[in-house]
Scaffold this motif. Structure first.
Motif, PDB file in Angstrom:
ATOM      1  N   GLN A  70       0.820  -1.211   0.000  1.00  0.00           N
ATOM      2  CA  GLN A  70       0.000   0.000   0.000  1.00  0.00           C
ATOM      3  C   GLN A  70       0.852   1.258   0.000  1.00  0.00           C
ATOM      4  N   GLN A  89       7.701  -2.414  -3.861  1.00  0.00           N
ATOM      5  CA  GLN A  89       7.582  -3.716  -4.519  1.00  0.00           C
ATOM      6  C   GLN A  89       7.777  -4.784  -3.443  1.00  0.00           C
ATOM      7  N   GLU A  95      -4.248  -7.056  -6.737  1.00  0.00           N
ATOM      8  CA  GLU A  95      -4.938  -6.795  -8.006  1.00  0.00           C
ATOM      9  C   GLU A  95      -5.980  -5.689  -7.851  1.00  0.00           C
ATOM     10  N   GLU A  96      -6.757  -5.755  -6.784  1.00  0.00           N
ATOM     11  CA  GLU A  96      -7.818  -4.767  -6.574  1.00  0.00           C
ATOM     12  C   GLU A  96      -7.256  -3.378  -6.296  1.00  0.00           C
ATOM     13  N   GLY A  97      -6.104  -3.328  -5.608  1.00  0.00           N
ATOM     14  CA  GLY A  97      -5.525  -2.031  -5.278  1.00  0.00           C
ATOM     15  C   GLY A  97      -4.508  -1.524  -6.269  1.00  0.00           C
ATOM     16  N   GLY A  98      -4.134  -2.379  -7.232  1.00  0.00           N
ATOM     17  CA  GLY A  98      -3.105  -1.988  -8.186  1.00  0.00           C
ATOM     18  C   GLY A  98      -1.729  -1.913  -7.549  1.00  0.00           C
ATOM     19  N   TYR A  99      -1.491  -2.779  -6.565  1.00  0.00           N
ATOM     20  CA  TYR A  99      -0.223  -2.731  -5.828  1.00  0.00           C
ATOM     21  C   TYR A  99       0.809  -3.688  -6.429  1.00  0.00           C
ATOM     22  N   SER A 100       2.076  -3.361  -6.180  1.00  0.00           N
ATOM     23  CA  SER A 100       3.186  -4.201  -6.645  1.00  0.00           C
ATOM     24  C   SER A 100       3.496  -5.243  -5.577  1.00  0.00           C
TER      25      SER A 100
END
Length: 289
Positions: A23, A27, A51-56
């Motif tokens: 968050q 990475q 995936e839902e948050g667009g996080y690495s």
């Protein structure tokens, strides 16, 4: 943004830390064993979160008990800026009731496992002359109680190994620190491995009574909103250590309930530093900023 590899991400501090640092824009390599088996639900939860948050955040299969598994996992990641050696488990019961293989298993998991992963990431850290290794120890690495002797052996061993690593790696630009959590609202007791010889354990009724009382007391604290048992406390300490400049990070940081052991750390720290000065290696107490 840093590349952060965390072991033991199927639960507890590891699971929470993986989500937190993702968050924050880092990475994250969230590693755990049995990604396609017993931990499939936890792996899927982290992947869905990312995936839902667009996080690495990438979930990677890694069993700290296997040289091959560690090697294969590290081959899948980019350079590691921060390694959080979090994977571990406690073994509980009177020492006499443990088989020698159980004792070896505890040491393999909590000491050798951290060495396996550290050894795998260190060549690239040495090449770039920077990096941070956070070793998750315990207040059980600073004192001892009945019924936890085998676990103490592993955490005391981790403390000594990590302190030596700190001095060996500092001149190479790499920092090693210890985080020593007290009891937290994780599944530590639920996941504990019991001594195998229960017939022998029954001869230690006083140890069983102490152990049971201690467990009940600690679990009671988990219900107290004012007690410092939220695992996020440990994650916040990880973050604080990561953000500190090289050369300023303390050797040891206690998290949560310390049972008075902060006084032990405070008392021994000047002795530790004096010992380094006496050996002429006081400049090796963490990388020079």
């Amino acid at each position: 943004m840093k590349n952060i590899l965390i072991t033991g991400c199927s639960s507890g501090f590891g699971f929470d830390a993986a989500k937190h640092f993702a968050q924050k824009g880092h990475q994250v390599y969230a590693t755990m064993r049995n990604v396609a088996g017993s931990n499939a639900d936890k792996a899927k939860a982290l992947e869905q979160f990312a995936e839902e948050g667009g996080y690495s955040l990438k979930v990677v299969e890694l069993d700290v008990l296997s040289d091959e598994s560690v090697k294969n996992a590290i081959a899948q990641v980019e350079d590691v800026d921060v390694l959080i050696n979090n994977a571990g488990r406690g073994f509980g019961g009177p020492i006499e009731a443990f088989t020698s293989q159980q004792i070896l298993d505890q040491l393999d998991l909590n000491i050798v496992g951290t060495a396996r992963v550290s050894t795998a990431v260190l060549p690239k850290m040495r090449a770039k002359k920077s990096g941070l290794i956070i070793q998750v120890s315990s207040t059980a690495g600073r004192a001892a109680f009945p019924g936890f002797g085998v676990y103490h052996a592993s955490k005391w061993g981790l403390e000594g190994m990590s302190e030596a690593m700190r001095y060996e790696l500092a001149p190479l630009g790499i920092d090693v620190v210890l985080v020593e959590p007290g009891p937290f609202a994780t599944n530590f007791f639920g996941a504990m491995v019991n001594a195998e010889d229960q017939e022998v354990a029954e001869a230690y009724a006083h140890v069983g009574e102490f152990f049971g009382g201690f467990e009940s007391q600690v679990k009671g604290l988990f219900e107290d909103a004012n007690a410092p048992t939220d695992p996020q406390i440990v994650v916040d300490i990880f973050e604080k250590l990561i953000e500190m400049p090289a050369g300023e990070r303390p050797m040891r940081t206690i998290a949560g309930l310390d049972f008075g052991f902060q006084a032990l750390n405070d008392a021994t720290e000047p002795i530790r530093k004096a010992g380094l000065a006496g050996m002429g290696i006081d400049a090796w107490d963490g990388p020079q900023g």
